[in-house]
Design a protein around this motif. Structure first.
Motif, PDB file in Angstrom:
ATOM      1  N   LEU A 187      38.164 -41.663  59.352  1.00 40.78           N
ATOM      2  CA  LEU A 187      37.424 -40.942  60.395  1.00 40.78           C
ATOM      3  C   LEU A 187      35.934 -40.898  60.041  1.00 40.78           C
ATOM      4  O   LEU A 187      35.077 -40.994  60.911  1.00 40.78           O
ATOM      5  CB  LEU A 187      37.987 -39.530  60.573  1.00 40.78           C
ATOM      6  N   ASN A 188      35.673 -40.760  58.727  1.00 43.92           N
ATOM      7  CA  ASN A 188      34.283 -40.688  58.301  1.00 43.92           C
ATOM      8  C   ASN A 188      33.599 -42.046  58.315  1.00 43.92           C
ATOM      9  O   ASN A 188      32.392 -42.136  58.131  1.00 43.92           O
ATOM     10  CB  ASN A 188      34.202 -40.104  56.888  1.00 43.92           C
ATOM     11  N   SER A 189      34.350 -43.096  58.474  1.00 44.95           N
ATOM     12  CA  SER A 189      33.753 -44.432  58.477  1.00 44.95           C
ATOM     13  C   SER A 189      33.083 -44.757  59.805  1.00 44.95           C
ATOM     14  O   SER A 189      32.324 -45.710  59.904  1.00 44.95           O
ATOM     15  CB  SER A 189      34.801 -45.504  58.216  1.00 44.95           C
ATOM     16  N   PHE A 190      33.443 -43.998  60.817  1.00 47.50           N
ATOM     17  CA  PHE A 190      32.840 -44.283  62.129  1.00 47.50           C
ATOM     18  C   PHE A 190      31.414 -43.767  62.155  1.00 47.50           C
ATOM     19  O   PHE A 190      31.148 -42.624  61.756  1.00 47.50           O
ATOM     20  CB  PHE A 190      33.657 -43.628  63.245  1.00 47.50           C
ATOM     21  N   GLU A 191      30.541 -44.622  62.638  1.00 43.22           N
ATOM     22  CA  GLU A 191      29.146 -44.184  62.770  1.00 43.22           C
ATOM     23  C   GLU A 191      29.030 -43.331  64.027  1.00 43.22           C
ATOM     24  O   GLU A 191      29.836 -43.458  64.946  1.00 43.22           O
ATOM     25  CB  GLU A 191      28.244 -45.419  62.880  1.00 43.22           C
ATOM     26  N   PRO A 192      28.015 -42.527  64.069  1.00 42.91           N
ATOM     27  CA  PRO A 192      27.810 -41.716  65.281  1.00 42.91           C
ATOM     28  C   PRO A 192      27.661 -42.622  66.498  1.00 42.91           C
ATOM     29  O   PRO A 192      27.051 -43.696  66.400  1.00 42.91           O
ATOM     30  CB  PRO A 192      26.515 -40.957  64.989  1.00 42.91           C
ATOM     31  N   GLY A 193      28.245 -42.179  67.566  1.00 38.21           N
ATOM     32  CA  GLY A 193      28.104 -42.912  68.809  1.00 38.21           C
ATOM     33  C   GLY A 193      28.996 -44.132  68.907  1.00 38.21           C
ATOM     34  O   GLY A 193      28.797 -44.989  69.759  1.00 38.21           O
TER      35      GLY A 193
ATOM     36  N   ALA B  21      27.707 -58.080  68.497  1.00 38.57           N
ATOM     37  CA  ALA B  21      28.433 -58.252  69.758  1.00 38.57           C
ATOM     38  C   ALA B  21      29.525 -57.198  69.874  1.00 38.57           C
ATOM     39  O   ALA B  21      29.740 -56.616  70.946  1.00 38.57           O
ATOM     40  CB  ALA B  21      29.045 -59.647  69.809  1.00 38.57           C
ATOM     41  N   LEU B  22      30.197 -56.941  68.764  1.00 38.04           N
ATOM     42  CA  LEU B  22      31.252 -55.920  68.788  1.00 38.04           C
ATOM     43  C   LEU B  22      30.659 -54.518  68.883  1.00 38.04           C
ATOM     44  O   LEU B  22      31.185 -53.650  69.567  1.00 38.04           O
ATOM     45  CB  LEU B  22      32.124 -56.030  67.531  1.00 38.04           C
ATOM     46  N   ARG B  23      29.550 -54.299  68.159  1.00 41.73           N
ATOM     47  CA  ARG B  23      28.932 -52.973  68.163  1.00 41.73           C
ATOM     48  C   ARG B  23      28.377 -52.649  69.545  1.00 41.73           C
ATOM     49  O   ARG B  23      28.468 -51.498  69.993  1.00 41.73           O
ATOM     50  CB  ARG B  23      27.820 -52.923  67.100  1.00 41.73           C
ATOM     51  N   THR B  24      27.872 -53.640  70.208  1.00 41.11           N
ATOM     52  CA  THR B  24      27.331 -53.406  71.549  1.00 41.11           C
ATOM     53  C   THR B  24      28.430 -52.888  72.470  1.00 41.11           C
ATOM     54  O   THR B  24      28.234 -51.945  73.229  1.00 41.11           O
ATOM     55  CB  THR B  24      26.762 -54.725  72.109  1.00 41.11           C
ATOM     56  N   ARG B  25      29.579 -53.526  72.352  1.00 41.99           N
ATOM     57  CA  ARG B  25      30.667 -53.100  73.218  1.00 41.99           C
ATOM     58  C   ARG B  25      31.062 -51.640  72.957  1.00 41.99           C
ATOM     59  O   ARG B  25      31.454 -50.920  73.874  1.00 41.99           O
ATOM     60  CB  ARG B  25      31.886 -53.998  72.984  1.00 41.99           C
TER      61      ARG B  25
ATOM     62  N   ILE C 139      22.905 -37.628  69.658  1.00 40.92           N
ATOM     63  CA  ILE C 139      22.938 -38.962  69.043  1.00 40.92           C
ATOM     64  C   ILE C 139      21.980 -39.852  69.831  1.00 40.92           C
ATOM     65  O   ILE C 139      22.373 -40.555  70.768  1.00 40.92           O
ATOM     66  CB  ILE C 139      24.353 -39.544  69.072  1.00 40.92           C
ATOM     67  N   PRO C 140      20.767 -39.815  69.413  1.00 39.45           N
ATOM     68  CA  PRO C 140      19.779 -40.569  70.188  1.00 39.45           C
ATOM     69  C   PRO C 140      19.906 -42.077  69.962  1.00 39.45           C
ATOM     70  O   PRO C 140      19.565 -42.866  70.841  1.00 39.45           O
ATOM     71  CB  PRO C 140      18.431 -40.067  69.660  1.00 39.45           C
ATOM     72  N   ASN C 141      20.447 -42.451  68.820  1.00 43.07           N
ATOM     73  CA  ASN C 141      20.543 -43.879  68.533  1.00 43.07           C
ATOM     74  C   ASN C 141      21.974 -44.242  68.182  1.00 43.07           C
ATOM     75  O   ASN C 141      22.316 -44.490  67.027  1.00 43.07           O
ATOM     76  CB  ASN C 141      19.602 -44.210  67.365  1.00 43.07           C
ATOM     77  N   PRO C 142      22.819 -44.226  69.201  1.00 40.25           N
ATOM     78  CA  PRO C 142      24.226 -44.456  68.878  1.00 40.25           C
ATOM     79  C   PRO C 142      24.478 -45.908  68.440  1.00 40.25           C
ATOM     80  O   PRO C 142      23.942 -46.832  69.064  1.00 40.25           O
ATOM     81  CB  PRO C 142      24.941 -44.161  70.183  1.00 40.25           C
ATOM     82  N   LEU C 143      25.275 -46.014  67.388  1.00 39.93           N
ATOM     83  CA  LEU C 143      25.754 -47.305  66.858  1.00 39.93           C
ATOM     84  C   LEU C 143      24.720 -48.427  67.049  1.00 39.93           C
ATOM     85  O   LEU C 143      24.915 -49.351  67.835  1.00 39.93           O
ATOM     86  CB  LEU C 143      27.079 -47.679  67.555  1.00 39.93           C
ATOM     87  N   PRO C 144      23.640 -48.368  66.313  1.00 42.41           N
ATOM     88  CA  PRO C 144      22.564 -49.331  66.575  1.00 42.41           C
ATOM     89  C   PRO C 144      22.954 -50.735  66.120  1.00 42.41           C
ATOM     90  O   PRO C 144      23.833 -50.914  65.289  1.00 42.41           O
ATOM     91  CB  PRO C 144      21.412 -48.808  65.716  1.00 42.41           C
ATOM     92  N   ASN C 145      22.275 -51.700  66.678  1.00 45.86           N
ATOM     93  CA  ASN C 145      22.464 -53.070  66.222  1.00 45.86           C
ATOM     94  C   ASN C 145      22.065 -53.166  64.760  1.00 45.86           C
ATOM     95  O   ASN C 145      21.126 -52.505  64.315  1.00 45.86           O
ATOM     96  CB  ASN C 145      21.592 -54.030  67.025  1.00 45.86           C
ATOM     97  N   LEU C 146      22.758 -54.007  64.020  1.00 39.01           N
ATOM     98  CA  LEU C 146      22.416 -54.187  62.614  1.00 39.01           C
ATOM     99  C   LEU C 146      21.215 -55.115  62.532  1.00 39.01           C
ATOM    100  O   LEU C 146      21.019 -55.994  63.391  1.00 39.01           O
ATOM    101  CB  LEU C 146      23.603 -54.803  61.855  1.00 39.01           C
TER     102      LEU C 146
END
Lengths: 491, 1109
Positions: free
Chosen positions: A316-322, A391-395, A404-411
């Motif tokens: 659960l803690n591995s998930f980034e915000p957003g 590509a996966l993170r975008t989805r 969460i102003p910057n959810p799951l940003p591109n790497l």
């Protein structure tokens, strides 16, 4: 006079004996008749591969059994319980506890699953099918080619799991039990060689179409493996065997086929025939869609003796915000202010008898992005790899919010190789959790297992040793086959 | 010319006779020489004075005086004439010359031995004899003046003989006028008549001795007198004395060596038949059934529909018992090995009735009866039950739960129902109507009949089993008797509407304060909780079981055709071929309506199962037989072959998603219809050559050799064929002259011995192939059913083989008024087909393989029958039989590594169970205790080491005692059956005393508090107590004596005296029959025959009336 009389008697007899001799020969000629033909009224190894429909039904039987037995669930649940994704709720479940605390032994007393028996019994059927179909004269060429392709693919598929669960295992390519029952272990590399050969065979025999139950007509259901399924598994095998160039080539074949395969909406990934599905299993029960959905989703009373696991804090803690995957693929249950999280990739617990909404997805596109990303990074093509991850993170990216102003940003494409590889691992974990043992295999494959498990296992109440990365071969097997060598560390 | 006489008929016989005599003489001489070396060396002078003295006495005297030895036989001296002699101080040679001059005998002297022998007739004497001989002719008939073809007519003196022709006529050339002729025929008393030219009719009387009754054997007939095998017989008249629907039950207690077990008291239940024990460890132990020469499968096919209740049911139910003329049980190798691979477990031959020549006869039999259970189990009443329940939850430290309606106040705690009364306490009805017509002339006879049988059950509801049968048969023999033809057809339809659930165990376990089964309006009472009308507190209402199966029915049609064509090619040689056809067709339907589910189940649960089974088989058996009487005995040689094919098929569909309960009857209305995994098709083909050579010398020395080579499609390509053989011999010692003269008590005595091999092919078809079967699911994958392999193939599998040794003795005492029979058997079965463990690497965990495990079944069989009183007005016949069986596992290679290690122990019976040694109840905590292997007391014994006690569940002894008394027109007969055995008991209660099921009242003696001494633990609704109970039921105390003596059959009948002058053959008989009238046993809680929780054999009393005219 005596001779005369005798002569007369003999003469009389010899005339009368003619019909008798005929009758006698009738009685004796039945010796030929004794040789009875093989019976044709039942389906047996002599006639099953003689017709298109029966031969096809054997492969259909394999898919049916895979779908009907908790095959996918067992490979979803127990490897994650062994690793760091899953927590055991029911402490009285001693059998599950053995997996949870990495405390398996070769006796498998009260075992919950027996991968060894399951996989080898599938391999038997596949080998029987390859033998029978190859030798058959009665099949139409197209059907013969398709079925052989499916069978080679399946053999590779089962061997892949055997080698990853048990390490050095006997590699079987025939069905002769007098040979198989004394077969010793083969090196992992040898099995991988065969897996690659089988998958290449499958690629050449299969085409890109999905077929219906006749394997002649096309179908929209993606429930029989096609050439892309073989390609997807081959890409994975190349990755696992560090053949990164080939892994990239194979995964690209699928990713580039965007008219058929595309990343779908998170809530649609596990729906039947989603655009992301490369191969799935059709449910065969009228009131259950997938075993996973049926098992992981709690009933009204939350986790209990039947639904006995929940997701670990670690994952659960591995998930980034957003990350929407946490939102859409994980369910929560509030039991007296204790929150239990459970996998919610499949959303149907008890199904509509008339129509299945969800199919068990075996191979899907997202994994191919992850394979290519890793393969590219390993080949120092970091930006290409990061692009695949993004590509996966975008989805999965949520809308930006105040919290969460910057959810799951591109790497960033500027990551170094090590950082990029670790990003792949993290991405794999949150994308592929509770799918086909992926997490457990990743830990082993990347060599991180000892580091991570020596931290995790004590938290679960057990102790870690490096030998535990392989499961023990059942003791009963070794007892019956003295050529079989137990994995080190077990007795 | 001289030579011409030597070929005169009869003379060669004398040559043989002489050779025989010389052989005997040589033996005697040898013995005499060895024994009498000290005979006097000096020739003595003889003084003799005898008048009209027997030659024997004279010779004796001479021996004493002369010191010479005399060699003769009694037979020889029988021809001698009395001697008159008076000599003084004479030379021996002179004396002999004088004595023998007037005798038809002569002598030779060889050193000190005088050998007496018949005098060769002089040429003149021969000539005179020749002129004195005549050609005797006549006709042999029975008491009703019917010719007896094939009867033997022999000159007593010379042994020369002929057989009668088709009309019973004989013609015997060159017989001395007045010579004694012996006329004999199987089943008739031999008769001596003096020869003359025209003898007219010689009437033979039928033999009343049971030794001469015709006994049916494999491919032929024999009599008890001449049989070399171990064969048991029961006649149709004994079967007709018993109101049984399965004819096998009629054999119970009547034939030694055969153990019958009725599996349930319900009509149509299968009957377990074991001939001389169980030879196969894991495969079929069924006997081989043959009906009029046609093999018959004793079990129907399995479709999974009728389930555990009647199993597959006995296919012998589809044979009408009143059609049966006799049943023969062939036990030893001599009798069975000609059946080769199928008769290792004995063969049961059923012979049906045929037409008899004579006046047309009509027989009508009507019978009606009532049946009920014999005894009820003593169960707790409501007060005792509730006490137990409250004590149990108190011991489990808890309060009644919301679901425990029996004690939480939802159910009336004052209500009491005797559920045994309600569920199994009804009266069943039995109706049987049979009519036959038969008759014919000497050439053609016919038989036809029909009948109807209906049985209902003791369960509540309209359950029944109806059988309707019809049959006809014609026998024809051509006027010259050379051509023979017969054909018969039997048809039986069975309509079985019995429940699939045996309510017996429900009746024993349902709480006594459970609510009523039905509401006042007749609907099922689901006993809703107050204020919640859709709830149900009575989900396990037995009415639901009845409803679930209410529309269960099985319709079976059985057609049995049989024919035979025979032709006598030469007087001694005949060819015949028999052919048979059998079709057993069964349609099954099992429906579960929605109404069988409590209202809380709102989803559509109605289902139906449709089954269709058929067994079609044909057989064709051409045979050639050659009978010849030679000088050195009678030979019968049989050569035949057998072709058989059996096709079996089962189709089962399971339907669901019906719109309403009425649609369940038809599969067309099913929303979903899925093929079930029991669906199968199989074929079995079988071929053999067999032969038998029988040799009979003077009905005194009997020899029987048979051989068979079998091929069966059930076995692997590498082992399709196997040969079987047997040799049997009999010696009728009572016919030996040295015995005959000495014993007046023993009228008949015979020793028998046989040894041979037989096989068992009772395995499933196609075990040698890797079979694939349907893998059915509710939602087929891509709308297609998958198939998967179900086992590994083994092309080497082969017959299980049984080697049978049999030793026997048959005796008749007091003119055969008492017949006694004793037999020892030892059957050793090897090559056992068992699953052999394999690593699961091979795809499966085992493969079927022949393993050289050796099982021995041995035992003694005794039977005695006699008629102590045989007056005109009063007759008493009694018969008894006893069997002492023993089974033993002699060897089993690597038993400890096999999966059967838990079940078998080498050196022990194959019927054992391994159990813990019970050590009572712990006085402090109230739990059961056991002894470990090293003698310690524990409550937690170890499964692998502490099961030290072996309980043998096989019968130790069984038999029957039958009495039949006739007084004027009254006839009374009754049969006691007895079995000595050990069986499970209910000492520790029905499952888990303390939970919500009722218990036998013996449970009242349970442990209650610290210090109590009891054998029954505390009642408690806790897991610990359940575990303890499970251990106790696996201990030696859970088994006890289950022997019983049962009055199996009782019948009294009265022949109504009628005096109608015109129809003097009319007979009216009225009778009362009883079955299972009472049982003496220590097994209190349930019937020792059927066992726990199964409806016991019913007590049936019926009355009937039989009209024959």
């Amino acid at each position: 006079m005596k001779t005369f009389l005798n002569l007369r008697i003999n003469l009389g007899f010899s005339i009368k004996f003619y019909p008798l001799i005929l009758l006698l020969s009738l009685l004796l000629s039945c010796k030929k008749f004794i040789e009875i033909d093989a019976p044709i009224t039942s389906i047996n190894d002599k006639n099953v591969y003689a017709t298109n429909s029966n031969a096809t039904a054997v492969l259909t039987g394999i898919y049916t059994k895979m779908s009907n037995n908790p095959f996918s669930l067992n490979l979803s649940l127990y490897p994650d319980l062994l690793a760091d994704n899953m927590t055991l709720f029911d402490q009285n479940n001693i059998s599950a506890q053995q997996y949870y605390q990495n405390d398996l032994n070769s006796l498998y007393k009260n075992q919950l699953t027996n991968y060894w028996f399951d996989l080898y019994s599938y391999i038997y059927v596949v080998n029987a099918a390859i033998e029978g179909i190859s030798a058959s004269q009665g099949l139409s060429p197209a059907v013969k080619q398709r079925l052989l392709g499916e069978a080679y693919f399946l053999r590779a598929f089962y061997n892949f799991y055997l080698v990853n669960i048990y390490g050095n295992v006997p590699l079987l390519t025939s069905i002769d039990y007098s040979i198989n029952s004394i077969k010793g272990n083969n090196q992992v590399s040898k099995t991988y060689e065969q897996i690659i050969l089988d998958l290449q065979q499958a690629q050449s025999l299969l085409d890109d179409d999905y077929k219906d139950g006749s394997v002649i007509n096309n179908s929209t259901d993606r429930v029989r493996p096609n050439r892309m399924a073989a390609t997807a598994l081959l890409a994975r095998v190349y990755l696992y065997t560090n053949k990164f160039v080939q892994a990239e080539v194979e995964s690209s074949k699928i990713i580039s086929k965007s008219d058929v395969y595309s990343l779908s909406d998170l809530n649609s990934v596990f729906l039947k025939n989603s655009s992301e599905t490369i191969w799935s299993l059709q449910p065969v029960s009228t009131n259950v869609n997938t075993m996973e959905g049926n098992f992981y989703i709690y009933s009204s009373d939350g986790p209990n003796g039947i639904n006995f696991v929940f997701l670990s804090d670690d994952i659960l803690n591995s998930f980034e915000p957003g990350d929407l995957r946490k939102k859409y693929w994980i369910g929560t249950f509030d039991a007296n202010n204790t929150i239990y999280s459970y996998p919610l990739k499949y959303k149907v617990k008890v199904g509509d008898p008339s129509e299945s909404k969800e199919f068990t997805v075996v191979l899907r596109l997202a994994e191919q992005y992850l394979i290519r990303a890793e393969a590219r990074i390993q080949q120092e093509h970091i930006s290409g790899g990061i692009a695949d991850l993004n590509a996966l993170r975008t989805r999965s990216r949520a809308e930006a919010t105040i919290q969460i102003p910057n959810p799951l940003p591109n790497l960033s494409v500027n990551l170094n190789k090590e950082q990029a590889l670790s990003a792949v691992q993290k991405e794999r974990r949150v994308e592929l959790f509770t799918e086909w043992g992926d997490r457990w295999f990743d830990l082993k494959r990347t060599g991180n297992i000892n580091e991570i498990m020596s931290r995790i296992t004590p938290l679960k109440g057990g102790t870690w040793s490096s030998y535990k990365s392989l499961l023990p071969i059942p003791q009963s097997e070794i007892k019956l086959n003295s050529n079989l060598i137990q994995n080190p560390g077990y007795n | 010319m001289y030579k011409n006489y030597t070929i005169k008929p009869g003379v060669p016989y004398r040559h043989v006779h002489k050779i025989w005599l010389i052989m005997r003489l040589t033996t005697v001489i040898l013995i005499a020489t060895l024994m009498q070396v000290s005979a006097a060396g000096l020739a003595q002078r003889i003084n003799l004075s005898k008048s009209n003295a027997p030659l024997k006495d004279v010779l004796k005297e001479l021996r004493l005086q002369s010191g010479y030895n005399f060699v003769y036989t009694d037979n020889l001296l029988a021809k001698s004439k009395p001697v008159d002699i008076k000599v003084n101080d004479a030379d021996l040679e002179e004396v002999l010359k004088e004595i023998f001059s007037a005798q038809p005998l002569t002598y030779t002297i060889d050193s000190k031995t005088v050998i007496v022998k018949p005098k060769d007739p002089t040429f003149l004497e021969r000539l005179a004899n020749r002129w004195a001989s005549i050609d005797a002719s006549g006709r042999v008939v029975d008491s009703e003046n019917r010719p007896l073809p094939g009867a033997s007519v022999k000159v007593k003196k010379t042994g020369k003989g002929v057989s009668t022709d088709k009309d019973g006529r004989f013609f015997l050339r060159g017989v001395e006028e007045g010579a004694v002729l012996v006329v004999s025929f199987v089943g008739y008393l031999p008769k001596e008549v003096s020869a003359s030219a025209g003898m007219g009719n010689v009437v033979l009387e039928q033999s009343l001795s049971k030794l001469d009754e015709v006994q049916v054997i494999a491919y032929g007939t024999t009599t008890r007198r001449l049989s070399t095998g171990n064969v048991g017989t029961i006649k149709g008249e004994e079967i007709s004395k018993q109101p049984v629907s399965n004819l096998l039950l009629a054999m119970q207690g009547r034939i030694p060596g055969i153990y019958l077990n009725q599996t349930s008291g319900i009509a149509g239940a299968s009957v377990k038949v074991r001939v001389q024990g169980e030879n196969s460890l894991k495969n079929g132990n069924e006997a081989f059934y043959v009906i009029d020469g046609v093999p018959y499968a004793p079990q129907n096919l399995y479709s999974g529909i009728n389930g555990a209740f009647t199993g597959t049911g006995s296919a012998l139910n589809y044979i009408n018992p009143s059609d049966v003329e006799s049943i023969e049980v062939l036990k030893d190798a001599d009798a069975t090995s000609i059946y080769g691979s199928r008769a290792a477990n004995g063969a049961i031959l059923i012979t049906t009735k045929k037409g008899k020549a004579g006046k047309t006869k009509i027989d009508i039999n009507m019978q009606s009866g009532w049946g009920e259970i014999t005894e009820k189990m003593k169960l707790l009443n409501t007060e005792q039950y509730l006490d137990m329940r409250f004590e149990a939850i108190k011991n489990a430290n808890r309060q009644p739960r919301a679901s425990e309606y029996d004690i939480n106040g939802v159910w009336d705690q004052k209500k009491y129902t005797d559920w045994q009364d309600k569920l199994i306490g009804n009266t069943s009805h039995y109706t049987n109507l049979q009519a036959t017509i038969s008759g014919g002339n000497n050439e053609t006879q016919f038989f036809s009949g029909g009948g109807y049988t209906k049985e209902t059950t003791v369960f509540p509801g309209d359950f029944f089993n109806v059988k309707a049968n019809a049959n006809m048969g014609i026998n024809h023999t051509s006027a010259d008797k050379r051509f023979e033809f017969n054909i018969s057809a039997r048809y039986l339809q069975d309509d079985n509407r019995l429940p699939t659930t045996d309510l017996t165990s429900v009746a024993f376990t349902i709480p006594p304060n459970a609510p009523d089964m039905y509401n006042a309006d007749g609907t099922i009472n689901w006993a809703p909780k107050p204020g919640s009308p859709n709830s149900s507190t009575f989900i396990y209402n037995p009415a639901a079981y009845l409803l679930q199966n209410y529309r269960y029915r099985v319709k079976t049609d059985n057609l049995l055709n049989k024919g035979l064509i025979g032709y006598t090619i030469l007087p001694n040689l005949s060819f015949k071929t028999s052919f048979g056809y059998n079709r057993l067709q069964t349609e099954e339907l099992n429906t579960t309506p929605q109404a069988a589910f409590p209202p809380l189940f709102t989803d559509n649960r109605r289902t139906a199962i449709y089954g269709n089974k058929s067994i079609t088989s044909w057989i064709f058996e051409p045979q050639l037989s050659y009978d010849k009487e030679f000088l050195f005995g009678e030979f019968n040689f049989l050569l035949g072959s057998s072709f058989q094919s059996t096709k079996s098929g089962v189709t089962v569909y399971k339907g669901s998603n019906y719109a309403n309960d009425d649609q369940l009857e038809t599969s067309l209305a099913a929303g979903t219809l899925v093929s079930d995994r029991n669906t199968m098709q199989s074929q079995y083909r079988y071929n053999a050559i067999f032969s038998r050579l029988s040799y009979n010398f003077k009905s005194r020395y009997l020899l029987n050799i048979s051989a068979r080579r079998d091929g069966s499609s059930r076995f692997g390509s590498q082992n399709l064929f196997h040969s079987f053989y047997s040799i049997g011999a009999g010696w009728v010692f009572s016919d030996e002259s040295w015995f005959k003269d000495k014993s007046s008590i023993i009228s008949f005595g015979k020793f028998r011995a046989s040894y041979g091999t037989t096989g068992n092919d009772q395995i499933q078809d196609y075990q040698f192939l890797s079979l694939y079967s349907l893998y059915p699911v509710n939602l087929p994958y891509q709308q297609n059913n998958g198939i998967l392999p179900v086992g590994l193939s083994n092309p080497f599998i082969q017959w299980e083989e049984t080697k049978k040794l049999s030793l026997g003795m048959d005796m008749g005492l007091f003119n055969d008024r008492i017949l006694f029979n004793a037999n020892y058997y030892r059957n050793r079965s090897s090559n056992q087909l068992l699953s052999y463990p394999l690593p699961s690497l091979t795809g499966f965990i085992s493969v079927i393989r022949n393993i050289p495990a050796l099982v021995q079944n041995s035992g003694f069989e005794f039977s005695i029958e006699g008629s102590p009183i045989r007056r005109d007005n009063f007759k008493w016949q009694v018969s008894a039989n006893l069997t002492l069986p023993k089974s033993k596992l002699i060897s089993y290679e690597n038993l400890d590594q096999s999966a059967y290690n838990d079940i078998y122990v080498i050196g022990q019976s194959t019927n054992i169970v391994k159990v813990y040694e019970f050590a009572g109840v712990n006085q402090e905590n109230g739990f059961y205790q056991f002894k470990t292997f090293d003698g310690k007391i524990t409550s937690t014994p170890d499964y692998s080491t502490d099961r030290t006690k072996l309980i043998d569940l096989g019968p130790k002894l069984f038999g029957g005692l039958n009495n039949s008394l006739t007084y004027k027109n009254f006839d009374l007969s009754f049969l006691f059956q007895f079995v000595k055995q050990v069986g499970p008991n209910l000492k520790f209660g029905n499952a888990y005393p303390g939970i919500a099921i009722n218990q036998p009242s013996s449970i009242l003696q349970h442990w209650k508090q610290n210090g109590d001494i009891s054998n029954i633990q505390k009642v408690s609704a806790s897991v610990n107590s359940f575990n303890s109970f499970d251990l106790a039921t696996s201990s030696d105390a859970a088994y006890s004596d289950a022997s019983f003596i049962r009055l199996k059959t009782f019948m009294i009948s009265y022949l109504v005296p009628i005096n109608l002058k015109k129809v003097n053959s009319t007979k009216i008989r009225i009778y009362v029959q009883g079955q299972n009238l009472f049982t003496i046993t220590k097994s209190k809680d349930f019937d020792p025959e059927t066992g726990l929780g199964i409806l016991p054999p019913l007590k049936i009393i019926s009355t009937g009336f039989q009209l024959t005219f």
